[in-house]
Design an enzyme around this catalytic site. Structure first.
Site, PDB file in Angstrom:
ATOM      1  N   TYR A 135       1.049  -1.263  -0.038  1.00 24.34           N
ATOM      2  CA  TYR A 135       0.371   0.132  -0.126  1.00 24.34           C
ATOM      3  C   TYR A 135       0.568   0.924   0.036  1.00 24.34           C
ATOM      4  O   TYR A 135       0.297   2.167  -0.560  1.00 24.34           O
ATOM      5  CB  TYR A 135      -1.333   0.092   0.850  1.00 24.34           C
ATOM      6  CG  TYR A 135      -2.478  -0.375   1.087  1.00 24.34           C
ATOM      7  CD1 TYR A 135      -2.636  -1.844   1.005  1.00 24.34           C
ATOM      8  CD2 TYR A 135      -3.411   0.148   1.557  1.00 24.34           C
ATOM      9  CE1 TYR A 135      -3.665  -2.524   0.720  1.00 24.34           C
ATOM     10  CE2 TYR A 135      -4.393  -0.482   0.864  1.00 24.34           C
ATOM     11  CZ  TYR A 135      -4.552  -1.775   0.524  1.00 24.34           C
ATOM     12  OH  TYR A 135      -6.330  -2.090   0.354  1.00 24.34           O
ATOM     13  N   LYS A 189       2.477 -15.632   3.156  1.00 30.67           N
ATOM     14  CA  LYS A 189       2.592 -16.110   1.342  1.00 30.67           C
ATOM     15  C   LYS A 189       4.183 -16.416   1.196  1.00 30.67           C
ATOM     16  O   LYS A 189       4.603 -16.111   0.513  1.00 30.67           O
ATOM     17  CB  LYS A 189       2.485 -15.209   0.316  1.00 30.67           C
ATOM     18  CG  LYS A 189       2.249 -15.738  -1.139  1.00 30.67           C
ATOM     19  CD  LYS A 189       0.927 -16.772  -0.947  1.00 30.67           C
ATOM     20  CE  LYS A 189       1.079 -18.174  -2.619  1.00 30.67           C
ATOM     21  NZ  LYS A 189       0.473 -18.887  -2.268  1.00 30.67           N
ATOM     22  N   ASP A 221      -3.748 -18.183   0.381  1.00 31.08           N
ATOM     23  CA  ASP A 221      -4.543 -19.390  -0.693  1.00 31.08           C
ATOM     24  C   ASP A 221      -5.714 -19.710   0.379  1.00 31.08           C
ATOM     25  O   ASP A 221      -6.647 -20.202   0.320  1.00 31.08           O
ATOM     26  CB  ASP A 221      -4.175 -18.820  -1.665  1.00 31.08           C
ATOM     27  CG  ASP A 221      -3.008 -20.094  -1.450  1.00 31.08           C
ATOM     28  OD1 ASP A 221      -2.443 -20.118  -0.644  1.00 31.08           O
ATOM     29  OD2 ASP A 221      -2.363 -20.523  -2.152  1.00 31.08           O
ATOM     30  N   ASP A 245      -6.798  -6.951   3.974  1.00 28.46           N
ATOM     31  CA  ASP A 245      -7.834  -5.891   2.864  1.00 28.46           C
ATOM     32  C   ASP A 245      -8.487  -6.711   2.703  1.00 28.46           C
ATOM     33  O   ASP A 245     -10.182  -6.828   2.713  1.00 28.46           O
ATOM     34  CB  ASP A 245      -6.993  -4.679   1.876  1.00 28.46           C
ATOM     35  CG  ASP A 245      -8.369  -4.372   1.656  1.00 28.46           C
ATOM     36  OD1 ASP A 245      -8.948  -4.049   2.059  1.00 28.46           O
ATOM     37  OD2 ASP A 245      -8.465  -4.299  -0.188  1.00 28.46           O
ATOM     38  N   ASP A 249     -12.989  -8.319   4.858  1.00 25.37           N
ATOM     39  CA  ASP A 249     -14.197  -8.434   3.614  1.00 25.37           C
ATOM     40  C   ASP A 249     -14.299  -9.489   3.481  1.00 25.37           C
ATOM     41  O   ASP A 249     -16.037 -10.012   3.639  1.00 25.37           O
ATOM     42  CB  ASP A 249     -13.947  -7.561   1.712  1.00 25.37           C
ATOM     43  CG  ASP A 249     -14.207  -6.400   1.936  1.00 25.37           C
ATOM     44  OD1 ASP A 249     -13.954  -5.826   2.910  1.00 25.37           O
ATOM     45  OD2 ASP A 249     -14.492  -6.152   0.632  1.00 25.37           O
TER      46      ASP A 249
HETATM   47  C1  IPM Z   1     -10.366  -0.566   3.323  1.00 22.64           C
HETATM   48  C2  IPM Z   1     -10.656   0.087   2.406  1.00 22.64           C
HETATM   49  C3  IPM Z   1      -9.553   0.536   1.776  1.00 22.64           C
HETATM   50  C4  IPM Z   1      -7.658  -0.211   2.209  1.00 22.64           C
HETATM   51  C5  IPM Z   1      -9.526   1.993   0.530  1.00 22.64           C
HETATM   52  C6  IPM Z   1     -10.682   2.432   0.597  1.00 22.64           C
HETATM   53  C7  IPM Z   1      -8.256   2.236   0.436  1.00 22.64           C
HETATM   54  O1  IPM Z   1     -11.082  -1.215   2.092  1.00 22.64           O
HETATM   55  O2  IPM Z   1     -10.223  -0.445   4.929  1.00 22.64           O
HETATM   56  O3  IPM Z   1     -10.035  -1.348   3.574  1.00 22.64           O
HETATM   57  O4  IPM Z   1      -7.806  -0.858   1.020  1.00 22.64           O
HETATM   58  O5  IPM Z   1      -7.630   0.159   3.113  1.00 22.64           O
HETATM   59 MG    MG Z   2     -10.989  -3.247   1.674  1.00 20.75          MG
END
Ligand code: IPM
Ligand code: MG
Length: 354
Positions: A135, A189, A221, A245, A249
């Site tokens: 990042y 990884k 993975d 990240d 999710d």
């Molecule tokens: C998160 C989001 C952010 C990230 C984006 C919006 C930059 O996806 O907070 O997970 O990738 O960290």
């Molecule tokens: Mg995110």
């Protein structure tokens, strides 16, 4: 208690209004200062993270954030996009430790797309490193290069971690595991990437200081697969910025309702920024449809981690459980037989339960 409030864009404004009502109802001596971050800041000042906001956020003990971004700003150059504001504030405040719990509320047992027996009782915590990795790594860019004799565009980023960075996030994760079920799974990884070989080595070194915590390792993975196969095998997971990240999710959807999940991003001294895991949902913005509970639960995390007010945090969490038990649901968690409410009415219900 000085709190910088950044409602942001899209539904951020509505959900933050409810979270602030809940915070005020607790009658703590807190000073709230509003500022701009994200698309709204671009519109007002040209920058997604203006200097005024930088200053207020630095001076505050904690930051409450709604959500940033929207299609309107996606066409802007990268430096002016709302996401840059979010990455900027994380880096500016040194918020390297991102805690993302994924908890399935019993009342929402049917919200998940997974079989109830796979997710019932789920309670995991993802600890994501937030200020390093690909990042922020340099060099990065898109440029013209010679590739096999032809000039063409090449895109590149740098995955990089120092052992200091790995160690400090490792400590946060081991400490979190210690307060929970004492199991920590580190995700990397290492079969392909040197950066993450170092990650694994440092986690193993650290584990000597935490003999009471059981450390395991998974390749990313496999971790992604295990999260849907049998998520309850996990207690705390720790990983880098990029993998975290994605995995966070994935984990959030195990609960069926990203609209329920708060998060904390902390620095070395537990100063923190608190925000819902979901985004700015431009499609439903301004319609009183968004679920404010993740933001309200973010206030609870703030009271717990930055202000060490555990009882007050639990008070909010109990109020949220109560409104769910009473059957109140915003659209994202609605099912037949429950009472559909809007953003504001959900806030009313939480206040009443408090
Ligand atoms: C998160 C989001 C952010 C990230 C984006 C919006 C930059 O996806 O907070 O997970 O990738 O960290
Ligand atoms: Mg995110």
């Amino acid at each position: 208690m000085k709190i910088c409030v950044l409602p942001g864009d899209g539904i951020g404004v509505e959900i933050m209004a409810q979270a602030v009502r809940v915070l005020k109802a607790l009658d703590l001596k807190c000073e709230l200062e509003n500022a701009l971050l994200g698309g709204c800041a671009v519109d007002a000042t040209g920058s997604p993270f203006p200097e005024v906001t930088q200053k207020l956020a630095k001076e505050a003990d904690a930051v409450l954030l709604g959500a940033v971004g929207g299609p309107k700003w996606d066409v802007l150059p990268r430096e002016q996009r709302p996401e840059r504001g979010l990455l900027g504030i994380r880096k500016h405040l040194g918020l390297f430790a991102n805690l993302r719990p994924a908890v399935l509320y019993p009342e929402l047992a049917n919200a998940s797309t997974l079989k109830p027996e796979v997710v019932a009782g789920l309670d995991i915590m993802i600890v994501r490193e937030l200020t390093g990795d690909i990042y922020f790594g340099q060099p990065r860019g898109i440029e013209m290069r010679d590739v096999d004799g032809s000039k063409q565009r090449v895109g590149f980023n740098t995955m990089i971690y120092s052992e200091t960075e790995i160690r400090r996030i490792g400590r946060v994760a081991f400490d979190a595991a210690r307060r929970r079920n004492k199991k920590l799974c580190s995700v990397d990884k290492m079969n392909v990437l040197e950066t993450t070989q170092l990650w694994r080595d440092v986690m193993i070194e650290l584990s000597a200081d935490y003999p009471d915590v059981e450390l395991s390792h998974l390749l990313v993975d496999n971790a992604a697969m295990q999260l849907v196969r049998n998520p309850k095998q996990f207690d705390v997971m720790v990983t880098g910025n990029m993998f975290g990240d994605i995995l966070s999710d994935e984990a959030s959807m195990l609960t069926g309702s990203i609209g329920m999940l708060p998060s904390a991003s902390l620095d070395e001294n537990n100063k923190g920024m608190y925000e819902p895991c979901h985004g700015s949902a431009p499609d439903i913005a301004g319609k009183n449809l968004a679920n404010p509970l993740a933001t309200i639960l973010s206030v609870a995390m703030m009271l717990r981690y930055t202000f060490a007010l555990e009882e007050r945090a639990q008070q909010i969490e109990s109020a949220v459980k109560k409104v769910l038990a009473q059957g109140y649901r915003t659209g994202d968690i609605y099912e037949p037989g429950t009472t559909r409410v809007g953003t504001k009415e959900m806030g009313d219900a939480v206040l009443a339960a408090l």
